[in-house]
Design a protein around this motif. Structure first.
Motif, short mmCIF file in Angstrom:
data_model
loop_
_atom_site.label_atom_id
_atom_site.label_comp_id
_atom_site.label_asym_id
_atom_site.label_seq_id
_atom_site.Cartn_x
_atom_site.Cartn_y
_atom_site.Cartn_z
N ALA A 286 -1.06 -22.83 68.47
CA ALA A 286 -0.90 -22.24 67.15
C ALA A 286 0.52 -22.43 66.66
O ALA A 286 1.43 -22.61 67.47
CB ALA A 286 -1.23 -20.75 67.17
N HIS A 287 0.69 -22.36 65.35
CA HIS A 287 2.03 -22.42 64.76
C HIS A 287 2.70 -21.06 65.02
O HIS A 287 2.02 -20.07 65.25
CB HIS A 287 1.90 -22.66 63.26
N VAL A 288 4.02 -21.05 64.97
CA VAL A 288 4.76 -19.80 65.14
C VAL A 288 4.20 -18.76 64.17
O VAL A 288 4.03 -19.06 63.00
CB VAL A 288 6.23 -20.05 64.76
N ASP A 289 3.90 -17.57 64.68
CA ASP A 289 3.53 -16.47 63.80
C ASP A 289 2.12 -16.50 63.25
O ASP A 289 1.85 -15.87 62.26
CB ASP A 289 4.50 -16.43 62.60
N HIS A 290 1.23 -17.29 63.86
CA HIS A 290 -0.15 -17.25 63.37
C HIS A 290 -1.01 -16.29 64.18
O HIS A 290 -2.22 -16.24 64.00
CB HIS A 290 -0.76 -18.65 63.35
N GLY A 291 -0.41 -15.55 65.11
CA GLY A 291 -1.14 -14.48 65.78
C GLY A 291 -1.72 -14.85 67.12
O GLY A 291 -2.64 -14.22 67.62
N VAL B 121 -5.41 -20.91 63.52
CA VAL B 121 -4.80 -21.25 62.24
C VAL B 121 -4.82 -20.02 61.33
O VAL B 121 -5.77 -19.25 61.34
CB VAL B 121 -5.60 -22.40 61.56
N ASP B 122 -3.77 -19.88 60.54
CA ASP B 122 -3.67 -18.76 59.60
C ASP B 122 -4.58 -19.06 58.40
O ASP B 122 -4.54 -20.15 57.83
CB ASP B 122 -2.20 -18.66 59.15
N ALA B 123 -5.39 -18.07 57.98
CA ALA B 123 -6.38 -18.30 56.91
C ALA B 123 -5.73 -18.53 55.55
O ALA B 123 -6.40 -18.94 54.61
CB ALA B 123 -7.33 -17.11 56.83
N PHE B 124 -4.43 -18.26 55.43
CA PHE B 124 -3.77 -18.53 54.15
C PHE B 124 -2.92 -19.80 54.24
O PHE B 124 -3.01 -20.69 53.41
CB PHE B 124 -2.88 -17.34 53.77
N MET C 131 0.03 -26.00 60.17
CA MET C 131 1.44 -26.26 59.88
C MET C 131 1.96 -27.37 60.79
O MET C 131 1.34 -27.69 61.79
CB MET C 131 2.26 -24.98 60.11
N PRO C 132 3.14 -27.94 60.46
CA PRO C 132 3.61 -29.11 61.21
C PRO C 132 3.70 -28.90 62.71
O PRO C 132 3.43 -29.79 63.50
CB PRO C 132 4.99 -29.39 60.64
N LEU D 283 10.45 -34.96 60.94
CA LEU D 283 9.58 -34.72 59.80
C LEU D 283 9.84 -33.28 59.37
O LEU D 283 9.62 -32.35 60.15
CB LEU D 283 8.11 -34.89 60.20
N LEU D 284 10.33 -33.10 58.14
CA LEU D 284 10.69 -31.77 57.65
C LEU D 284 9.69 -31.38 56.57
O LEU D 284 9.44 -32.15 55.65
CB LEU D 284 12.10 -31.83 57.07
N THR D 285 9.07 -30.19 56.69
CA THR D 285 8.20 -29.73 55.61
C THR D 285 8.78 -28.45 55.05
O THR D 285 9.19 -27.57 55.79
CB THR D 285 6.78 -29.40 56.12
#
Length: 598
Positions: free
Chosen positions: A11-16, A98-101, A105-106, A400-402
Motif C-alpha cells: 500500500a501507499h503511505v497512509d492508505h491504512g 488502495v485508498d477509495a479517494f 499512488m506512485p 519520477l515525481l508526481t
C-alpha cells in the motif's frame, strides 16, 4: 500438515495498511477486544508511530478456519526498497490496498511492479469507502489500468476486489452493503491466494530477513523452499563467494500471532526463524551439507544518495549525548549494516569521517534520528547524489515525481520544478485538482518539498520514486540565500535579535546558547554575514527621554531533521545531539573561512 497462506501487504503511505492488519489480528482472536483503542500493534517503534509510516517489515500470523495465514507487512516508501524486495520473496500472493479517494499512488506502483514481476497473485482491497467523497468504482478501474501497464498476466488481471473501511472494522464484496466484520477479506484470501507448493527432497531455505536478540545474537528468517528442517540438524550454508560452511541448527521458531513459538521441525512453505547460524548474510541459502544447491540470490537496488557522517567536534560536544567518540559512531554504523540492506558505509580519507550511502534523504534521516534517540552525537554533511559513468558518459539518478495540487497553484509548481531541470511527462485534471508527473534529477528533489508546500499553501501532495540513471542535466540552482553566522559564543539576547531582524529570519530563540560559527539565521540576500547576537543592552544612570521600545521578535524557524539536511549548503554541517539540532559552518573561525574561500 497445517494449511498455509503467505501474503504480503502492499500500500501507499497512509492508505491504512497497518490498521487493516491490526483488524485481521483481532479477527483471528489473538487479541482481547479491549486493547487500547487507536493503538497500533504493528508499527511498534516510536519513529514509526510519530511519522505514521512503516520502516521495518514485520511478520505476524493468524489462524482462520484451520488455515495459518502468514502476513508480511511491507514499507510503502520507495526509500525502503531494500526491505520490500526481500520480503516479497517469502509470499505467494499479495493484498493491494488502495485508498477509495486517492486511487493507486506512485509508491504503490513501485512495490506492485516488483510483486507482479515475481508472479504473485493480487487481491485488491479498496479501503476508506466511508470517506464522503470516495469513488470506489473509478478507483477499481484505475487499479486495473495500472496492472495492465505493469504487464500483468491474464490470471493476475482477473483479481477479486473487496471494499470496506478498516477503521470501522468491516469489509464486503459490495461497497454499498456494509457487513459487521472483516471476515469476507479473510475468506477471499483463503479462496484466491494459492497454497505454497510442498516440495519434498533435500532441504532448501533462502535467508531473506534478519532478527537480532541480545541473548542468541543474529537470527536468520526465511521461507522453507523445499524439504523439512529439524532442530539439531547439520546443514550447509551457501555463501556469496560460492563456498559452503558446515553449521548446525540450534533452535527453530515459527511465527504465531505477534510472537514466535519454538518447534521441532518446519516443512516447506512455512516461514521460520533459525537460531544458531554464524557469519551469514541475507541472500545465503541453507541447504543439505553433502549435496548443496544454492537458491538464486536476492538482487537489491543500488543506493542513489550519500552523506558524510563525522564525530561532533563543535564547542558544545558531549553536553547531551552518551556516545560521542568515533569508535562509538563507527561501531553503530557497522551494526546498522546487519539489518539495513540498502545501506553502505565506507571510511573516508580523513580520520573520524564516514561516507554513508542510502536510497534517499528519508532513508538516511531515519538512521540519524534513530541514532540520536539512542544517545549518539554526530554531524552530517549535505546529501549528495551518486554519479556514475555509464559508457563514458556522466550520469545521475532521475526520479519520477508526481504532484497533486489544486488548479490555481499548478502553474507555480510547474515553473518551480522545471527550474530544477524537471520535465513534465503528463498532466490530468481530476475534479478541481491537477495530477502532474515529472522526470526530475534526484538533486532537484532535495529541498523541493518545503518550497512546493509553501507555494501551494500546503495543498500539494508530493511523492517520488527512483526511475533510472540518465546523462547529467547540468547545474541546478539550490538555496540562494546566505547565512547569518554567530560572531562569538554566549547567550543570544532578545535585544540583539530584535535589532538584527531586518537582516533576515532567525533559527534561534532568545536565551539560547550559541557558539562562534553557528548558523543562527538566513540572510535575506545571497551572501553570508557574521552577526553578534550576544550583545546585551548597556545600562546607564541617565534617564531616557522616551520610553524604551519593547523588543518585538518574530518567532524563529524550527527545522525538522529532513528539512535541515535539505536546507544546508556544501560548507555546512547539521550537528545532531539527543536534544538539539544546530546548523554550523564546517570551518568555525571567520578568518579561516575567508582564507579557504580565497
Amino acid at each position: 500438515m497445517q494449511k498455509i497462506r503467505n501474503i504480503a501487504i502492499i500500500a501507499h503511505v497512509d492508505h491504512g495498511k497497518t490498521t487493516v492488519v491490526d483488524k485481521m489480528l483481532l479477527a483471528g482472536n489473538l487479541f482481547r477486544e479491549n486493547q487500547n483503542a487507536g493503538e497500533l500493534i504493528l508499527d511498534s517503534n516510536d519513529l514509526e508511530r510519530e511519522r505514521g509510516i512503516t520502516i521495518l517489515s514485520k511478520n505476524v500470523s493468524i489462524n482462520y478456519k484451520d488455515t495459518k495465514i502468514n502476513i508480511i507487512d511491507t514499507p510503502g516508501h520507495a526509500d525502503f526498497g531494500g526491505e520490500v524486495e526481500r520480503v516479497l520473496n517469502m509470499a505467494d500472493g499479495c493484498l493491494l490496498l488502495v485508498d477509495a479517494f486517492e486511487g493507486p499512488m506512485p509508491q504503490t506502483r513501485f512495490v506492485l511492479q516488483k510483486a507482479i514481476s515475481m508472479g504473485l497473485k493480487p487481491v485488491v482491497v479498496i479501503n476508506k469507502v466511508d470517506k464522503p467523497n470516495c469513488r470506489p468504482d473509478e478507483v477499481q478501474e484505475m487499479v486495473f489500468d495500472l496492472m495492465c501497464n505493469l504487464d500483468a498476466t491474464e490470471d493476475q488481471l482477473d483479481f477479486p476486489t473487496i471494499y470496506g473501511s478498516a477503521k470501522q472494522g468491516w469489509m464486503s464484496t459490495d461497497w454499498n452493503k456494509p457487513t459487521e466484520n472483516i471476515l469476507p477479506l479473510l475468506d477471499a484470501i483463503l479462496e484466491y491466494i494459492p497454497e505454497p507448493e510442498v516440495l519434498n527432497g533435500e532441504p532448501q531455505m533462502l535467508i531473506t530477513s534478519l532478527d537480532f536478540s541480545n541473548y542468541v545474537g543474529r537470527i536468520a528468517v526465511g521461507r522453507v523452499h523445499r524439504g523439512v528442517l529439524t532442530e539439531g540438524m547439520e546443514i550447509g550454508l551457501c555463501k556469496k563467494d560460492g563456498s559452503v560452511s558446515r553449521q548446525k541448527i540450534k533452535e527453530l521458531h515459527i511465527f504465531e500471532g505477534m510472537g514466535r513459538k519454538k518447534v521441532q521441525s518446519v516443512a516447506s512453505g512455512d516461514i521460520c526463524a533459525i537460531v544458531g547460524l554464524e557469519n551469514f548474510e541475507i541472500g545465503d541459502t541453507v541447504t543439505d551439507l553433502n549435496n548443496p544447491e544454492p537458491l538464486p540470490r536476492i538482487a537489491i537496488d543500488e543506493p542513489t544518495m550519500s552523506m558524510t557522517f563525522t564525530i561532533n567536534d563543535s564547542p558544545f560536544f558531549g553536553r547531551d549525548g552518551k556516545y560521542v567518540t568515533s569508535r562509538h559512531i563507527g561501531d553503530r554504523l557497522i551494526k546498522e549494516l546487519d539489518r539495513n540492506l540498502a545501506l553502505k558505509v565506507t571510511k573516508a580519507n580523513q580520520e573520524d569521517v564516514w561516507t554513508v550511502y542510502g536510497r534517499g534523504v528519508l532513508h538516511l534521516s531515519v538512521l540519524i534520528e534513530t541514532m540520536r534517540r539512542e544517545g549518539y552525537e554526530l554531524q552530517v554533511g549535505q546529501p549528495q547524489v551518486i554519479i556514475k559513468e555509464i559508457d563514458g558518459v556522466k550520469c545521475e539518478p532521475i526520479e519520477l515525481l508526481t504532484i497533486n495540487v489544486t488548479d490555481e497553484y499548478a502553474s507555480k509548481i510547474i515553473d518551480m520544478v522545471t527550474r530544477r531541470k524537471g520535465e513534465m511527462v503528463s498532466m490530468q485534471a481530476q475534479n478541481d485538482r491537477v495530477h502532474i508527473e515529472f522526470h526530475i534529477p534526484s538533486r532537484g528533489i532535495i529541498g523541493l518539498r518545503n518550497n512546493v508546500l509553501t507555494a501551494s499553501a500546503g495543498e500539494a501532495i508530493m511523492a517520488h520514486r527512483f526511475l533510472e540513471y540518465q546523462p547529467w542535466k547540468g547545474e541546478i540552482e539550490r538555496r540562494t540565500n546566505g547565512s547569518l553566522i554567530a560572531m562569538e559564543a554566549g547567550t543570544a539576547f532578545a535585544y540583539a535579535i530584535d535589532k538584527l531582524q531586518d537582516r533576515g529570519r532567525f533559527f534561534i530563540f532568545p536565551q539560547e546558547e550559541v557558539y562562534a560559527g553557528q548558523v543562527v539565521g538566513e540572510n535575506a540576500k545571497d551572501n553570508d554575514i557574521v552577526v553578534n547576537v550576544t550583545k546585551s543592552k548597556k545600562l546607564t544612570n541617565m534617564r531616557a527621554s522616551g520610553a524604551d521600545d519593547k523588543a518585538r521578535i518574530i518567532p524563529p524557524v524550527v527545522f525538522s531533521l529532513e528539512e535541515a539536511l535539505e536546507y544546508i549548503k556544501a560548507d555546512e554541517y547539521v550537528e545532531v545531539t539527543p536534544h538539539h539540532l544546530r546548523i554550523r559552518k564546517i570551518i568555525l573561525d571567520e578568518l579561516e573561512r575567508k582564507r579557504s574561500n580565497k
